[in-house]
Write an enzyme that holds these catalytic residues in place. Structure first.
Site, short mmCIF file in Angstrom:
data_model
loop_
_atom_site.label_atom_id
_atom_site.label_comp_id
_atom_site.label_asym_id
_atom_site.label_seq_id
_atom_site.Cartn_x
_atom_site.Cartn_y
_atom_site.Cartn_z
N LYS A 20 73.37 -46.57 132.09
CA LYS A 20 74.26 -46.33 133.21
C LYS A 20 74.11 -47.43 134.27
CE LYS A 20 75.80 -43.02 130.94
NZ LYS A 20 75.37 -41.68 130.73
C1 PLP Z 1 75.40 -40.46 129.86
C2 PLP Z 1 76.20 -39.26 130.10
C3 PLP Z 1 75.65 -37.98 130.18
C4 PLP Z 1 74.21 -37.70 129.88
O1 PLP Z 1 73.33 -38.41 130.69
P1 PLP Z 1 71.77 -38.41 130.38
O2 PLP Z 1 71.16 -38.86 131.65
O3 PLP Z 1 71.56 -39.38 129.26
O4 PLP Z 1 71.38 -37.03 130.00
C5 PLP Z 1 76.46 -36.92 130.49
N1 PLP Z 1 77.77 -37.09 130.70
C6 PLP Z 1 78.36 -38.29 130.62
C7 PLP Z 1 79.83 -38.41 130.89
C8 PLP Z 1 77.59 -39.42 130.30
O5 PLP Z 1 78.18 -40.61 130.20
#
Ligand code: PLP
Length: 438
Positions: A207
């Site tokens: 992210k």
């Molecule tokens: C990455 C992501 C998640 C999950 O995030 P984590 O921190 O890896 O649990 C949930 N929703 C969306 C839209 C994502 O892109």
């Protein structure tokens, strides 16, 4: 204007070197992590009422700066956005037999966290412009069992958050934002993540801001914040120590969703650098959109006037007829140019095997509430969300080159690659089809 021969027809590729690996960590992350190591305290959570119930020094600092950055009263760090979604849904009192309306074009956890609470994910289709929930279809999917809506700010662009919040408020539902991909984006004047009753951020490695694994839940509501904190850190223990229990929380059981001090240190440095890590994404995306403008059959990402998109992914659409090549042919030609694209994002997640009727029938244990065979609002069949299926199968093309560490030259290469392929589309098509490809 001639742009040269496409690589797939023997020309020179637009890009000749691989993209460098992503590394957004810098001296500030290192300094804060070393401070934690020197302190000897890698986590300062204790599952008891008292000062350590809510974590250690850096966890608290991270949460305070998140509140300041996004103008909210409460930020609760957790060990992933998946955990954060689980906490947020539990805080919204989602439980057995409830329905939660979500889009199918998202990361799997948006739905599985609903199933974790023995509730039913109900999929509403997306808007073909924003790729986020279509408010009209959300309205069609409401039933007396609907308890919450989870809006995903997909690819870093805001969903129709104000319309969804108004709908949720009118119907007495909770709006939760899955803002994993959207830190720093705006819906009008509001930061994404802060329009819903609860908003969930991810700090996963992939992210925009990250600490390896982590997440943050934000809310303006003290009661919701308390519930999230109870979920994060074995809340049933703390409830036993409190003079009275919120009757709605009597059955609450908590988890260990705590962030370590080391991760909080990295996340703290990253949230301080959010603007720096975002600005260039937008500059590059704008250059791509400008470069793609006017190419018949390609539609750059849509951003409503007054909104801010942060381009976690740069997602554009192809109309195969108008462009003159199929999406797969475009991708093959761009692969030869050495520029990165992927197509389709994820299958509409209701098509995952876990949602098959036969699986649900066998596995009573997994989400007793997940399957209401008699319920017309719930469909996990192909055809359930036609816009999402069309985007996945036909129209959506993605690239992840909008990054803090790449620049104008990288964006221009991408545009050149597409323009070359477009200009020579007839020859590209002949070549690819002659080999039996489609
Ligand atoms: C990455 C992501 C998640 C999950 O995030 P984590 O921190 O890896 O649990 C949930 N929703 C969306 C839209 C994502 O892109």
């Amino acid at each position: 204007m001639s742009t040269g021969m496409p690589a797939i027809l023997g020309g020179t590729p637009a890009r000749t070197k691989p993209y460098p690996p992503v590394n957004t960590l810098g001296p500030e992350e290192r300094r804060l992590v070393l401070d934690v190591l020197d302190s000897g305290v890698l986590s300062d959570f204790v599952a008891h009422d008292g000062p350590s119930f809510n974590g250690g020094r850096v966890v608290k600092q991270l949460e305070a700066e998140f509140c300041a950055r996004f103008g909210v009263e409460h930020a609760i760090s957790v060990n992933s956005a998946t955990s954060g979604l689980h906490c947020a849904l539990a805080a919204a009192l989602v439980g057995l037999g409830d329905e939660v309306i979500i889009p199918p074009y998202t990361m799997s956890a948006t739905a599985t966290t609903v199933a974790c609470l023995n509730a039913t994910p109900v999929f509403a289709d997306i808007d073909p412009k924003t790729f986020c929930l279509d408010v009209e279809d959300v309205k069609r999917k409401l039933t007396p069992r609907t308890k919450a809506i989870v809006a995903v700010n997909l690819f870093g662009g805001p969903a129709a958050l104000h319309a969804l919040r108004a709908l949720a408020d009118a119907k007495g539902l909770s709006l939760i934002e899955d803002n994993a991909q959207g830190p720093g984006a705006k819906a009008g004047v509001d930061w994404t993540g802060t329009v819903g009753h609860l908003g969930v951020f991810s700090l996963n490695f992939h992210k925009t801001i990250q600490c390896g694994e982590g997440g943050v839940v934000v809310t303006r509501d003290a009661r919701l914040a308390d519930r999230v904190r109870l979920m994060r850190n074995h809340g049933e223990v703390v409830q036993a120590q409190r003079p009275s229990i919120d009757p709605e929380l009597e059955g609450l059981l908590g988890y260990n969703y705590r962030l370590t001090e080391l991760q909080a240190a990295v996340a703290l440095a990253q949230v301080r650098r959010l603007d720096e890590l975002t600005e260039n994404r937008i500059v590059m995306a704008d250059a791509l959109s400008k470069g793609l403008a006017g190419i018949d059959g390609l539609t750059p990402p849509y951003v409503a006037a007054g909104d801010k998109h942060v381009y976690y992914m740069y997602a554009f659409k192809i109309d195969e007829q108008k462009f003159g090549l199929s999406r797969a042919e475009l991708k093959a030609a761009l692969d030869a140019e050495g520029v990165f694209t992927s197509v389709g994002y994820v299958v509409p997640i209701y098509l995952y095997p876990m949602y098959r009727k036969s699986v649900a029938a066998k596995r009573r244990g997994f989400g007793a509430g997940i399957w209401h065979p008699s319920d017309a609002s719930v469909s996990y069949e192909k055809g359930a969300c036609p816009v999402t299926e069309r985007m996945h199968e036909k129209e959506l093309v993605l690239t992840n080159i909008c990054r803090a560490d790449l620049g104008h030259a990288d964006a221009m290469e991408f545009v050149t690659a597409i323009r070359k392929v477009f200009e020579h589309r007839a020859a590209v098509r002949d070549k690819l089809r002659a080999h039996g490809g489609r």
